[in-house]
Design an enzyme around this catalytic site. Structure first.
Site, short mmCIF file in Angstrom:
data_model
loop_
_atom_site.label_atom_id
_atom_site.label_comp_id
_atom_site.label_asym_id
_atom_site.label_seq_id
_atom_site.Cartn_x
_atom_site.Cartn_y
_atom_site.Cartn_z
CG ASN A 122 -4.71 -2.78 -3.37
OD1 ASN A 122 -4.39 -3.46 -4.36
ND2 ASN A 122 -5.94 -2.34 -3.18
CE LYS B 166 -6.29 0.74 -4.84
NZ LYS B 166 -7.21 1.87 -4.67
CG HIS C 151 -10.31 -2.82 -2.77
ND1 HIS C 151 -10.82 -1.82 -3.57
CD2 HIS C 151 -9.28 -2.27 -2.09
CE1 HIS C 151 -10.12 -0.72 -3.35
NE2 HIS C 151 -9.18 -0.97 -2.46
CD GLU D 102 -10.14 0.53 -6.29
OE1 GLU D 102 -9.31 -0.35 -6.60
OE2 GLU D 102 -9.81 1.61 -5.75
CD GLU E 11 -8.90 0.05 1.62
OE1 GLU E 11 -7.74 0.44 1.55
OE2 GLU E 11 -9.47 -0.56 0.69
N GLY F 297 -8.07 6.94 -3.11
CA GLY F 297 -7.54 7.55 -4.32
C GLY F 297 -7.98 8.99 -4.52
CB SER G 154 -5.96 9.49 0.65
OG SER G 154 -6.67 9.46 -0.57
P1 PGA Z 1 -5.29 4.74 -1.84
O1 PGA Z 1 -5.97 3.30 -1.97
O2 PGA Z 1 -4.23 4.64 -0.80
O3 PGA Z 1 -4.75 5.02 -3.23
O4 PGA Z 1 -6.37 5.70 -1.46
C1 PGA Z 1 -6.18 2.49 -0.84
C2 PGA Z 1 -6.87 1.20 -1.26
O5 PGA Z 1 -7.79 1.25 -2.08
O6 PGA Z 1 -6.51 0.11 -0.79
#
Ligand code: PGA
Length: 251
Positions: free
Chosen positions: A9, A11, A96, A98, A168, A174, A214
């Site tokens: 992803n 983003k 997601h 976010e 997640e 992140g 992460s």
């Molecule tokens: P990350 O994000 O690996 O940077 O923690 C995962 C995601 O939000 O899909």
């Protein structure tokens, strides 16, 4: 055997030029990825047609990160499921954290989106996960259970077969903090049980459930060794071809 997937992803990262270079770098070393592990990349909307061209002739699938909840028309700034399919996407990510947090995406909107995506021949990577306060209060099963029942329980069994679930935990996205393999396995098993209760054992056993938050080369092996973890949805580490492939090679 259910499908193993490692999905990147991206983003809101990379220019088109950088994104195409990243896709090409992944393609060039794809032969290092064990057979049976499918790769998916999810660049921003503007990159899709260009990345589709870079992936042509490979079995790496293209995904969007979101789609509109209306099919077409006067919805300035939105991108429809039909447009994504036409641009070469096989998947779209939906729900997601976010999107839920910053863009007011709720289950009602996600039901509309998921139906449009499926109607247009896209598979869906449907994201669920609790926030830190919810985990601390011990409410994570309840929160994730509701996110699943409010959206996925509205689908038919045939539709459910087109869904990949990504667990997640918001506190791990992140942040550099990963759920332990034990914490992740526990909730993945709960998710599979929840799907089985509504759709039956056979569909639940076939449903790919990814871990995200992460995930990196150093922890992927331990996570992917868990019986109910079928791969990863990778954010930060998917922006580097070597790290992304190292995660995929953890199988
Ligand atoms: P990350 O994000 O690996 O940077 O923690 C995962 C995601 O939000 O899909």
């Amino acid at each position: 055997m259910r499908k193993k997937i490692v999905a990147g992803n991206w983003k809101m990262n990379t220019t088109v030029t950088e994104g195409v270079a990243l896709a090409r770098a992944i393609v060039s070393k794809k032969n290092e990825v064990p057979e049976g592990v499918s790769l998916v990349v999810a660049p921003p909307f503007t990159h899709l047609t260009f990345v589709a061209a870079a992936l042509k002739g490979t079995d790496i699938a293209l995904s969007a990160q979101n789609c509109a909840y209306e099919p077409k028309g006067a919805f300035t700034g939105e991108v429809s499921a039909a447009m994504l399919k036409d641009a070469g996407c096989a998947y779209t990510i939906l729900g997601h954290s976010e999107r839920r947090e910053y863009y007011g995406e709720n289950s009602a909107k996600l039901v509309k989106k998921i139906n449009l995506a499926l109607d247009n021949g896209l598979k869906v990577i449907f994201c669920v996960g609790e926030k830190l306060a919810e985990r601390k209060m011990g409410n994570h099963f309840e929160v994730v259970g509701a996110q699943i029942s409010e959206v996925l329980f509205t689908l038919t069994p045939e539709q459910m077969k087109q869904i990949v679930i990504a667990y997640e935990p918001v506190w791990a996205i992140g942040t550099g903090v990963t759920a332990t393999a034990e914490e992740a396995q526990e909730i993945h098993a709960f998710i599979r049980k929840t799907i089985a209760a509504r759709f039956g054992e056979a569909i639940a056993e076939e449903t790919t459930i990814l871990y995200g938050g992460s995930c990196k080369p150093s922890n992927a092996k331990e996570l992917f060794a868990c019986p109910d973890i079928d791969g990863g949805l990778i954010g930060g580490a998917s922006l580097n071809a070597d790290d992304f492939l190292a995660i995929a090679k953890s199988y």
